[in-house]
Design a protein around this motif. Structure first.
Motif, mmCIF file in Angstrom:
data_model
loop_
_atom_site.group_PDB
_atom_site.id
_atom_site.type_symbol
_atom_site.label_atom_id
_atom_site.label_comp_id
_atom_site.label_asym_id
_atom_site.label_seq_id
_atom_site.Cartn_x
_atom_site.Cartn_y
_atom_site.Cartn_z
ATOM 1 N N SER B 169 63.988 41.686 -13.154
ATOM 2 C CA SER B 169 63.107 41.328 -12.025
ATOM 3 C C SER B 169 62.415 39.989 -12.264
ATOM 4 O O SER B 169 62.177 39.237 -11.318
ATOM 5 N N ASP B 170 62.108 39.659 -13.542
ATOM 6 C CA ASP B 170 61.513 38.347 -13.815
ATOM 7 C C ASP B 170 62.475 37.234 -13.431
ATOM 8 O O ASP B 170 62.093 36.246 -12.787
ATOM 9 N N ARG B 171 63.741 37.420 -13.860
ATOM 10 C CA ARG B 171 64.738 36.391 -13.551
ATOM 11 C C ARG B 171 64.973 36.320 -12.047
ATOM 12 O O ARG B 171 65.111 35.241 -11.474
ATOM 13 N N PHE B 172 65.011 37.486 -11.413
ATOM 14 C CA PHE B 172 65.194 37.561 -9.960
ATOM 15 C C PHE B 172 64.060 36.808 -9.248
ATOM 16 O O PHE B 172 64.294 35.932 -8.423
ATOM 17 N N LEU B 173 62.815 37.154 -9.614
ATOM 18 C CA LEU B 173 61.667 36.556 -8.925
ATOM 19 C C LEU B 173 61.561 35.057 -9.195
ATOM 20 O O LEU B 173 61.045 34.299 -8.378
ATOM 21 N N ASN B 174 62.080 34.616 -10.368
ATOM 22 C CA ASN B 174 62.112 33.185 -10.663
ATOM 23 C C ASN B 174 63.039 32.437 -9.713
ATOM 24 O O ASN B 174 62.886 31.239 -9.495
ATOM 25 N N ASN B 175 64.039 33.144 -9.198
ATOM 26 C CA ASN B 175 65.012 32.518 -8.290
ATOM 27 C C ASN B 175 64.551 32.511 -6.843
ATOM 28 O O ASN B 175 65.216 31.937 -5.998
ATOM 29 N N VAL B 176 63.440 33.187 -6.581
ATOM 30 C CA VAL B 176 62.971 33.268 -5.192
ATOM 31 C C VAL B 176 62.428 31.911 -4.758
ATOM 32 O O VAL B 176 61.551 31.352 -5.396
ATOM 33 N N VAL B 177 62.985 31.371 -3.666
ATOM 34 C CA VAL B 177 62.539 30.063 -3.185
ATOM 35 C C VAL B 177 61.621 30.169 -1.978
ATOM 36 O O VAL B 177 60.960 29.204 -1.620
ATOM 37 N N SER B 178 61.586 31.331 -1.333
ATOM 38 C CA SER B 178 60.655 31.473 -0.218
ATOM 39 C C SER B 178 60.322 32.932 0.025
ATOM 40 O O SER B 178 61.179 33.805 -0.121
ATOM 41 N N GLU B 179 59.049 33.178 0.363
ATOM 42 C CA GLU B 179 58.601 34.527 0.711
ATOM 43 C C GLU B 179 58.206 34.515 2.173
ATOM 44 O O GLU B 179 57.209 33.925 2.555
ATOM 45 N N GLU B 180 59.002 35.167 2.998
ATOM 46 C CA GLU B 180 58.893 35.032 4.444
ATOM 47 C C GLU B 180 57.946 36.075 5.057
ATOM 48 O O GLU B 180 57.715 37.115 4.459
ATOM 49 N N PRO B 181 57.418 35.782 6.262
ATOM 50 C CA PRO B 181 56.442 36.684 6.884
ATOM 51 C C PRO B 181 57.046 37.908 7.573
ATOM 52 O O PRO B 181 56.310 38.806 7.953
ATOM 53 N N ASN B 182 58.352 37.937 7.787
ATOM 54 C CA ASN B 182 58.968 39.158 8.306
ATOM 55 C C ASN B 182 60.450 39.185 7.997
ATOM 56 O O ASN B 182 61.040 38.169 7.621
ATOM 57 N N VAL B 183 61.080 40.362 8.129
ATOM 58 C CA VAL B 183 62.439 40.553 7.630
ATOM 59 C C VAL B 183 63.455 39.716 8.406
ATOM 60 O O VAL B 183 64.454 39.258 7.860
#
Lengths: 245, 267
Positions: B169-183
């Motif tokens: 999950s650390d590696r996964f979350l490191n790859n996250v480039v954007s956290e969007e407001p809805n699905v």
């Protein structure tokens, strides 16, 4: 009157509470302020470097298609920011017009702070272009000609005559550009996404904080109101400065 | 609405009266036809749009929807937004409103699963393990968005199993480039090819999305079961119609529409 004043007052009342400084120092808020200052800083630098020559060209020379170019450069001012975002995606996104060549060159702009800067540049730079052009047009050509007959080359004339005389205009344009870039929302959320510490600017942070924890949203909103006041004051000052001449 | 029959026999005035009646019908509707406002989670966009058409055809009501991340809808309701029905994608964004007395009900009306999607023309991500590789661009929903919460629960489950290493999950979350407001914004980023992969609901892989994305296999033991509650607003102007809408969603007809759009039966 009351309609215009009341929301601002409400923002300040709720935002400037005892919680103001503790909330301001939260990592979430500091990250956001850092991102916004950094990206708008880059935007201003690029605006001055790229915008000044263009504004000067538009003010001093006539060439075919000038009116069209002039209009095109003004377009982002009236274009809804979210449309600007769609345009940027279609042009510079991975599957956009320049997506494949950019990818080959190893450049991927989407979701990076560079994308934030591009969005800000697109919507805000025209404000500088407009005022800078007006500034250059207001400079007395006789003064430049006089310097030239005294043997000054074109760069020297620009550096010591045109630039200082137009400076108040340029500064005003720059302040307007900065304010517009700082408030950018629509193009940024579409083209750059929203990630804390990377692309989440003040406006995006207010938007996302509203949905969970109100405190950072209130504090950041209050900060924006204060910034807006300052910007207005500065622009007024500059405005009266260049009417003296 | 009862209106007396036109007394004049003049054709023009009959037409006028007819027009007047139909205008009244359109504007006010008959006694049972009302306009209804439904706040629904973004993932319900397509299914509830069809649900609304079916419900309106049956009852003569006019149902309008506001689709957004459940957390956004909840904030709006908290701040006095007027609505008649609220359907959330999880309990965390629903039960606080029940507690504060704004919403009644909360019956689960469907369940949903997560899906990992990737653009069809991009082979960067083939398996779940690839999601943790450096240089992969992932887009997920913000942690307050229900699907964002479920996504993080999925990561915890994967970490616990140790299938891809404890630090997945650390590696996964490191790859996250954007956290969007809805699905739907999350799905859009994959559809546009901007992200290499994203976590959405399986119901988000709609016919419109299917031709541009691949769905990757997500083992059941890592998948999360999302339960959607629905309820009516206490201050609804049309409590009966609001109840009727909830009933319709739970009815065989309503459930068939949900099934068609990829949702599962409530648990």
């Amino acid at each position: 009157m009351l309609f215009l004043v009341l929301p601002v007052q409400a923002l300040l009342l709720r935002g400037l509470s005892a919680q103001f400084f503790p909330t301001l120092l939260r990592p979430v808020v500091l990250d956001t302020l850092r991102i916004s200052l950094l990206t708008t800083g880059c935007t201003m630098l690029l605006t001055v470097l790229l915008g000044t020559p263009v504004a000067w060209l538009l003010a001093r020379y006539d060439f075919p298609g000038k009116t069209v170019l002039d209009t095109l450069l003004d377009l982002p001012i009236v274009l809804p920011p979210v449309v600007a975002g769609v345009g940027l995606l279609l042009a510079f996104g991975r599957s956009g017009l320049l997506g494949a060549p950019l990818e080959l060159a190893g450049i991927s702009v989407a979701f990076s702070p560079a994308a934030v800067v591009m969005a800000q540049l697109f919507v805000a730079a025209p404000f500088y272009l407009r005022t800078a052009k007006a500034g250059f047009m207001a400079v007395d050509r006789d003064v430049e000609d006089a310097a030239r007959t005294d043997g000054a080359d074109r760069w020297t004339v620009f550096r010591f005559i045109t630039w200082p005389l137009a400076a108040a205009f340029l500064l005003e344009g720059l302040v307007l550009t900065w304010a517009r870039a700082l408030g950018e929302f629509g193009a940024t959320i579409l083209f750059a996404g929203s990630l804390q510490g990377k692309t989440r600017t003040i406006t995006l942070a207010i938007y996302s904080a509203l949905e969970s924890d109100l405190a950072p949203a209130l504090v950041l909103s209050a900060v924006m109101v204060l910034v807006a006041f300052t910007v207005l004051a500065v622009v007024r000052r500059l405005g009266s400065a260049h009417t003296w001449r | 609405m009862k209106s007396s029959p036109p007394t004049s026999t003049h054709p023009g005035s009959i037409l006028k009266t007819k027009l007047l009646i139909s205008t009244l019908l359109l504007g006010l509707g008959n006694a049972s036809a009302v306009s209804l406002t439904v706040f629904a989670a973004a993932s319900l966009t397509d299914a509830f749009a069809e649900m609304g058409r079916a419900f309106d055809a049956k009852t003569g009501n006019t149902t309008t929807f506001q689709f957004a991340g459940s957390q956004a809808l909840r904030t709006q309701l908290d701040n006095g937004a007027r609505a008649d029905v609220y359907a959330s994608a999880n309990n965390a964004q629903f039960s606080p409103l029940v507690k504060s007395g704004l919403v009644t009900g909360g019956q689960p009306f469907l369940s949903n699963r997560l899906a990992v999607i990737a653009p069809k023309n991009n082979a960067k991500v083939q398996t779940l393990a690839d999601l943790g590789k450096p240089g992969v661009k992932l887009v997920i929903a913000d942690k307050v968005v229900p699907v964002g919460t479920y996504t993080r629960q999925m990561l915890t489950a994967i970490d616990k199993s140790g299938a891809y290493g404890r630090d997945f999950s650390d590696r996964f979350l490191n790859n996250v480039v954007s956290e969007e407001p809805n699905v739907r914004q999350v799905a859009l980023k994959v559809q546009l090819g901007e992200a290499d992969a994203a976590v959405v609901y399986s119901s988000d892989v709609t016919p419109a999305l299917r031709h541009s994305v691949r769905v990757m296999t997500l083992p059941t033991r890592f998948n999360q079961s999302a339960s959607y509650p629905i309820g009516t607003l206490k201050n609804s102007a049309n409590p009966e119609a609001a109840q009727a809408f909830v009933k319709f969603v739970l009815s065989g007809e309503g459930q068939a529409i949900l099934k068609k759009w990829g949702f599962l039966k409530p648990r």
